[in-house]
Structure formats: C-alpha cells, structure tokens
Scaffold this motif. Structure first.
Motif, PDB file in Angstrom:
ATOM      1  N   ARG A  96       0.710  -1.362   0.062  1.00 60.51           N
ATOM      2  CA  ARG A  96      -0.110  -0.019  -0.069  1.00 60.51           C
ATOM      3  C   ARG A  96       0.782   1.244  -0.017  1.00 60.51           C
ATOM      4  N   ASN A  97       0.307   2.438  -0.433  1.00 63.02           N
ATOM      5  CA  ASN A  97       0.933   3.561  -0.272  1.00 63.02           C
ATOM      6  C   ASN A  97       1.457   4.073   1.205  1.00 63.02           C
TER       7      ASN A  97
ATOM      8  N   SER B 296       3.999   2.198   2.632  1.00 62.68           N
ATOM      9  CA  SER B 296       4.706   1.041   3.239  1.00 62.68           C
ATOM     10  C   SER B 296       6.090   1.104   3.143  1.00 62.68           C
TER      11      SER B 296
ATOM     12  N   GLU C 116       1.184   4.272 -13.357  1.00 60.52           N
ATOM     13  CA  GLU C 116       0.401   5.305 -12.509  1.00 60.52           C
ATOM     14  C   GLU C 116      -0.240   6.210 -13.629  1.00 60.52           C
TER      15      GLU C 116
ATOM     16  N   GLN D 218       1.436  -0.959  -7.913  1.00 63.45           N
ATOM     17  CA  GLN D 218       0.148  -1.305  -7.289  1.00 63.45           C
ATOM     18  C   GLN D 218      -0.766  -1.987  -7.893  1.00 63.45           C
TER      19      GLN D 218
ATOM     20  N   ARG E 197      -3.039 -10.911   0.800  1.00 65.43           N
ATOM     21  CA  ARG E 197      -3.631  -9.951   0.033  1.00 65.43           C
ATOM     22  C   ARG E 197      -4.440  -8.978   0.813  1.00 65.43           C
ATOM     23  N   LYS E 198      -5.385  -9.633   1.878  1.00 65.17           N
ATOM     24  CA  LYS E 198      -6.239  -9.009   2.479  1.00 65.17           C
ATOM     25  C   LYS E 198      -5.549  -8.011   3.299  1.00 65.17           C
TER      26      LYS E 198
ATOM     27  N   TRP F 139      -2.366  -7.035   3.443  1.00 67.20           N
ATOM     28  CA  TRP F 139      -1.192  -6.015   3.189  1.00 67.20           C
ATOM     29  C   TRP F 139      -1.403  -5.331   1.732  1.00 67.20           C
ATOM     30  N   LEU F 140      -2.605  -5.703   1.027  1.00 68.14           N
ATOM     31  CA  LEU F 140      -2.366  -4.979  -0.520  1.00 68.14           C
ATOM     32  C   LEU F 140      -3.739  -4.715  -0.695  1.00 68.14           C
ATOM     33  N   GLU F 141      -4.902  -5.046  -0.292  1.00 78.19           N
ATOM     34  CA  GLU F 141      -6.444  -4.717  -0.620  1.00 78.19           C
ATOM     35  C   GLU F 141      -6.508  -3.578   0.227  1.00 78.19           C
ATOM     36  N   VAL F 142      -7.467  -2.577  -0.424  1.00 78.75           N
ATOM     37  CA  VAL F 142      -7.864  -1.340   0.097  1.00 78.75           C
ATOM     38  C   VAL F 142      -9.326  -1.534   0.878  1.00 78.75           C
TER      39      VAL F 142
END
Length: 231
Positions: free
Chosen positions: A35-36, A38, A160, A189, A225-226, A228-231
C-alpha cells in the motif's frame, strides 16, 4: 546481483524502513508490492543513494551503501522515479541523449532501439518533452534510463495514471528487458500486471518485507492480499 540486508531508513525522526531484506537475481523481474506509505519508494531511493540509510546494500558483491546517486548509476543500476522527471524544455531526442552512458562502446541500446520500441517517441523526437501526454512522458523516462545501459532497472509505479493500452505496452516493454538479460525491480500497485510478468513477488508492510514468494503463491494466499494489499 542486488542483495539487501537489514536496511533501515529515516526521514528526520520518522523511522520508515525496518530491516528490509531481499535479493534480485540476474534477468529476474521482482515485483515490490504494498500500500501507499509501506516504504516501497523509500527502498528504491535508499538503493540509489537518495536517502540516508543503515544496513547492507550490495551490487554484484560490492557494498554500495553511502555512494552518491551518480556513482550507483555508473555501476549499472538504472532508476525510473514515480514523478518521471523529464526535462520539459528539451526535445525527446535531447532527453534521450542525456541518458547516454559516457564512454560506453558496446551498449545494448541505441536511439533506433528506443524508437523501434516506442514509435510514438520517434514521431515526436523533435518535440519538447513538456507538451507530451503522461503516457508519452513515461515512455521517454523509461527509454532515457535504458540509454544508460543498466544491468538492473528500478521502476517506481510505471503505470500510474496511464490508459489500459499503455499499461499493456509497459508490461511488454519490461518483458523485453528481461529477454535481454536486464533485471527489474518493479514497484507497482496494479496487481494484475505485476503478477503476470514477475518471477517473484515481494510485499511490504510498515517498512518491512512481509511476503517473498512466487506470484502464484501470492494469488493463493488471501490473507496476505487482504492484510497488506487490498484497500
């Protein structure tokens, strides 16, 4: 080729990187995900000598922590920053000229290679870079870095703000680099492109590496994923 051990970095009193460790091998595409905030971009800047840090950074067995950015670049590490940093008043061709590695006789890349890879740059080679679209500027930044003939290229968020077709083009471009034996550390991302083209996936969380395995293993791990990655 690139080995990071126990890397710590600070912005003032803020402790950003907490013992980061990973390796990038020859001809390998490694995706650095997270994530942003990190610590991914700070890791790239630490490798390139752009932020003060502690720990071990080795390139081809040689310690490079503490070297100036131009010294790191001369050793064969290329860096494509997130904000592109083209020279807006110079033409496309002049920007590429600035990327050339002085004294290099047998570079893997030429102006013709760049223009063949991205025909749009050839069409606009005499155009000031500042008037080009975001996608065109991203192409230019990637190509300018390649003109320095790096053995490893660190690319920060190359997709991006880009249209889907340009995102696909960037993915193809990175696979061409691998085909020529160039290693890639891809900070990204967009999971789809990162997992489709990478050999290994690293996940960062709170300034540390929390996952290091294959893209297939990451796809099969819903917890990582949930968490550390998903928003």
């Amino acid at each position: 080729m690139l080995a990071i051990q126990n890397l710590h970095a600070y912005y003032g009193k803020s402790h950003v990187l907490h013992g980061v460790h990973f390796n990038v091998g020859q001809g390998e595409i490694v995706a650095l995900l997270g994530r942003n905030g990190s610590g991914r971009s700070t890791t790239a800047k630490a490798i390139m000598g752009l932020v003060d840090c502690e720990g071990d950074i080795a390139w081809k067995g040689q310690p490079i922590r503490g070297k100036k950015p131009f010294e790191v670049a001369h050793l064969g590490l290329g860096y494509v920053p997130e904000n592109r940093e083209i020279f807006p008043k110079l033409t496309v061709h002049q920007n590429l000229m600035l990327g050339e590695k002085s004294g290099a006789k047998n570079s893997r890349w030429s102006f013709d290679d760049m223009y063949a890879m991205f025909p749009r740059l050839k069409e606009r080679q005499h155009t000031e870079a500042g008037v080009m679209s975001g996608g065109e500027q991203q192409m230019l930044t990637l190509c300018r870095t390649l003109m320095g003939d790096p053995d490893l290229i660190i690319i920060d968020e190359p997709t991006e703000g880009l249209a889907p077709k340009i995102v696909e083009l960037v993915g193809e471009y990175l696979q061409r680099l691998k085909a020529r034996g160039i290693s890639v550390l891809l900070i990204e991302q967009k999971l789809t492109i990162a997992l489709n083209i990478s050999d290994r996936a690293l996940v960062m969380g709170h300034g540390s590496i929390v996952f290091d395995d294959t893209p297939a293993a990451l796809k099969a791990n819903p917890y990582v994923r949930k968490e550390w990655l998903e928003v």
